[in-house]
Design a protein around this motif. Structure first.
Motif, PDB file in Angstrom:
ATOM      1  N   GLU A 179       0.806  -1.086   0.248  1.00 12.74           N
ATOM      2  CA  GLU A 179      -0.071  -0.063   0.096  1.00 12.74           C
ATOM      3  C   GLU A 179       0.818   1.113   0.133  1.00 12.74           C
ATOM      4  OE1 GLU A 179      -3.508   1.675  -0.743  1.00 12.74           O
ATOM      5  OE2 GLU A 179      -3.317  -0.614  -0.284  1.00 12.74           O
ATOM      6  N   SER A 180       2.065   1.225   0.716  1.00 13.51           N
ATOM      7  CA  SER A 180       3.033   2.180   0.913  1.00 13.51           C
ATOM      8  C   SER A 180       3.369   2.704  -0.522  1.00 13.51           C
ATOM      9  CB  SER A 180       3.966   2.291   1.843  1.00 13.51           C
ATOM     10  OG  SER A 180       5.028   3.176   1.787  1.00 13.51           O
ATOM     11  N   SER A 181       3.857   1.552  -1.363  1.00 14.95           N
ATOM     12  CA  SER A 181       4.351   1.870  -2.638  1.00 14.95           C
ATOM     13  C   SER A 181       3.329   2.379  -3.570  1.00 14.95           C
ATOM     14  CB  SER A 181       4.785   0.402  -2.995  1.00 14.95           C
ATOM     15  OG  SER A 181       6.131   0.131  -2.401  1.00 14.95           O
ATOM     16  N   ILE A 182       2.114   1.773  -3.502  1.00 10.66           N
ATOM     17  CA  ILE A 182       1.058   2.207  -4.201  1.00 10.66           C
ATOM     18  C   ILE A 182       0.776   3.980  -4.097  1.00 10.66           C
ATOM     19  CG2 ILE A 182      -1.500   2.154  -4.847  1.00 10.66           C
ATOM     20  CD1 ILE A 182      -1.013  -0.963  -4.504  1.00 10.66           C
ATOM     21  N   ASP A 183       0.828   4.253  -2.712  1.00  7.49           N
ATOM     22  CA  ASP A 183       0.789   5.534  -2.407  1.00  7.49           C
ATOM     23  C   ASP A 183       1.704   6.660  -3.141  1.00  7.49           C
ATOM     24  OD1 ASP A 183      -1.759   5.185  -1.051  1.00  7.49           O
ATOM     25  OD2 ASP A 183      -0.647   5.234   0.913  1.00  7.49           O
ATOM     26  N   VAL A 184       2.905   5.924  -3.059  1.00 11.10           N
ATOM     27  CA  VAL A 184       4.051   6.789  -3.534  1.00 11.10           C
ATOM     28  C   VAL A 184       3.911   6.916  -5.163  1.00 11.10           C
ATOM     29  CG1 VAL A 184       6.697   6.763  -4.083  1.00 11.10           C
ATOM     30  CG2 VAL A 184       5.758   6.363  -1.796  1.00 11.10           C
ATOM     31  N   LEU A 185       3.758   5.656  -5.543  1.00 10.13           N
ATOM     32  CA  LEU A 185       3.460   5.759  -7.085  1.00 10.13           C
ATOM     33  C   LEU A 185       2.477   6.693  -7.588  1.00 10.13           C
ATOM     34  CD1 LEU A 185       4.222   4.280  -9.838  1.00 10.13           C
ATOM     35  CD2 LEU A 185       2.523   2.568  -9.311  1.00 10.13           C
ATOM     36  N   THR A 186       1.156   6.692  -6.917  1.00 13.07           N
ATOM     37  CA  THR A 186       0.148   7.765  -7.253  1.00 13.07           C
ATOM     38  C   THR A 186       0.499   9.069  -7.202  1.00 13.07           C
ATOM     39  OG1 THR A 186      -1.498   5.867  -6.350  1.00 13.07           O
ATOM     40  CG2 THR A 186      -2.285   8.224  -6.356  1.00 13.07           C
ATOM     41  N   LYS A 187       1.278   9.384  -6.053  1.00  8.79           N
ATOM     42  CA  LYS A 187       1.657  10.796  -5.870  1.00  8.79           C
ATOM     43  C   LYS A 187       2.750  11.211  -7.048  1.00  8.79           C
ATOM     44  CE  LYS A 187       1.261  11.505  -0.864  1.00  8.79           C
ATOM     45  NZ  LYS A 187       0.510  10.167  -0.474  1.00  8.79           N
ATOM     46  N   CYS A 188       3.734  10.225  -7.576  1.00  6.59           N
ATOM     47  CA  CYS A 188       4.462  10.482  -8.545  1.00  6.59           C
ATOM     48  C   CYS A 188       3.683  10.454  -9.896  1.00  6.59           C
ATOM     49  CB  CYS A 188       5.482   9.388  -8.640  1.00  6.59           C
ATOM     50  SG  CYS A 188       6.811   9.077  -7.567  1.00  6.59           S
ATOM     51  N   PHE A 189       2.774   9.938 -10.215  1.00  7.04           N
ATOM     52  CA  PHE A 189       1.949  10.142 -11.370  1.00  7.04           C
ATOM     53  C   PHE A 189       1.089  11.209 -11.301  1.00  7.04           C
ATOM     54  CE2 PHE A 189       2.424   5.544 -12.475  1.00  7.04           C
ATOM     55  CZ  PHE A 189       2.757   5.702 -13.763  1.00  7.04           C
ATOM     56  N   GLU A 190       0.561  11.633 -10.149  1.00 10.26           N
ATOM     57  CA  GLU A 190      -0.193  13.062  -9.906  1.00 10.26           C
ATOM     58  C   GLU A 190       0.755  14.051 -10.308  1.00 10.26           C
ATOM     59  OE1 GLU A 190      -1.514  12.764  -5.984  1.00 10.26           O
ATOM     60  OE2 GLU A 190      -3.552  11.671  -6.636  1.00 10.26           O
ATOM     61  N   LYS A 191       2.112  14.210  -9.603  1.00 13.01           N
ATOM     62  CA  LYS A 191       3.043  15.226  -9.941  1.00 13.01           C
ATOM     63  C   LYS A 191       3.414  15.085 -11.573  1.00 13.01           C
ATOM     64  CE  LYS A 191       4.594  15.794  -5.376  1.00 13.01           C
ATOM     65  NZ  LYS A 191       5.866  15.739  -4.468  1.00 13.01           N
ATOM     66  N   MET A 192       3.808  13.985 -12.137  1.00 10.44           N
ATOM     67  CA  MET A 192       4.106  13.964 -13.354  1.00 10.44           C
ATOM     68  C   MET A 192       3.088  14.361 -14.342  1.00 10.44           C
ATOM     69  SD  MET A 192       6.391  10.701 -13.748  1.00 10.44           S
ATOM     70  CE  MET A 192       5.480   9.420 -13.437  1.00 10.44           C
ATOM     71  N   ASN A 193       1.916  14.142 -13.990  1.00  8.57           N
ATOM     72  CA  ASN A 193       0.578  14.468 -14.942  1.00  8.57           C
ATOM     73  C   ASN A 193       0.448  15.941 -14.958  1.00  8.57           C
ATOM     74  OD1 ASN A 193      -0.002  12.176 -16.031  1.00  8.57           O
ATOM     75  ND2 ASN A 193      -1.482  11.561 -14.365  1.00  8.57           N
ATOM     76  N   GLN A 194       0.943  16.640 -13.909  1.00  6.88           N
ATOM     77  CA  GLN A 194       0.940  18.073 -13.830  1.00  6.88           C
ATOM     78  C   GLN A 194       1.549  18.642 -14.836  1.00  6.88           C
ATOM     79  OE1 GLN A 194       1.131  19.158  -9.585  1.00  6.88           O
ATOM     80  NE2 GLN A 194      -0.706  18.343  -8.878  1.00  6.88           N
ATOM     81  N   GLU A 195       2.785  18.032 -15.053  1.00  6.67           N
ATOM     82  CA  GLU A 195       3.794  18.836 -16.024  1.00  6.67           C
ATOM     83  C   GLU A 195       3.129  18.760 -17.336  1.00  6.67           C
ATOM     84  OE1 GLU A 195       6.474  20.230 -14.884  1.00  6.67           O
ATOM     85  OE2 GLU A 195       5.623  19.843 -13.021  1.00  6.67           O
ATOM     86  N   PHE A 196       2.369  18.236 -17.762  1.00  5.04           N
ATOM     87  CA  PHE A 196       1.850  17.848 -19.119  1.00  5.04           C
ATOM     88  C   PHE A 196       0.771  19.138 -19.426  1.00  5.04           C
ATOM     89  CE2 PHE A 196       3.571  13.763 -19.202  1.00  5.04           C
ATOM     90  CZ  PHE A 196       3.966  13.644 -20.321  1.00  5.04           C
TER      91      PHE A 196
END
Length: 135
Positions: free
Chosen positions: A118-135
């Motif tokens: 669950e912790s890794s999924i939370d980190v992955l989710t946050k990473c995707f959210e931040k990366m998607n903001q760059e588009f």
């Protein structure tokens, strides 16, 4: 950074290949299914907004929407606040296609994150959210 770049490209290639294989037997193009996905996820919207979300021109979208209207997947109507704008949304059949395709995406997500805690999924989710903001 070089290895991250390679991993992102590899993931994109695999996801694209998966999308192509899932869509090929539906009778719809990948572009058509992507249009259905956006409308299914975000609800009815004006043509300009939809074109921006898809990263295509309104001219290209007009051709795409015309085909989807003929297929009975999308409706087109004047936008209430501005009659010059066109509002597009999914028909019942379009909603069914979106629901089916979305279930496949959810299954893929479950499959590829199966070995993450669950912790890794939370980190992955946050990473995707931040990366998607760059588009």
């Amino acid at each position: 950074m070089h290895s991250l770049n390679n991993l992102i490209i590899e993931f994109y290639d695999k996801l694209s290949s998966w999308e192509q294989s899932v869509v090929k037997d539906t009778g719809y193009s990948l572009a058509q299914v992507h249009t259905i996905e956006v409308l299914g996820s975000h609800g009815p919207m004006r043509m300009k907004e939809l074109a921006d979300r898809l990263g295509i021109t309104t001219g290209t979208l007009t051709v795409q929407v015309e085909k989807l209207v003929k297929l009975g997947l999308i409706t087109r109507s004047p936008y209430e606040d501005d009659r010059r704008s066109i509002l597009v949304g999914l028909t019942t059949e379009g909603i069914e296609l979106h629901t089916h395709h979305n279930r496949m995406h959810i299954q893929l997500t479950e499959d590829i994150t199966r070995n993450l805690d669950e912790s890794s999924i939370d980190v992955l989710t946050k990473c995707f959210e931040k990366m998607n903001q760059e588009f």
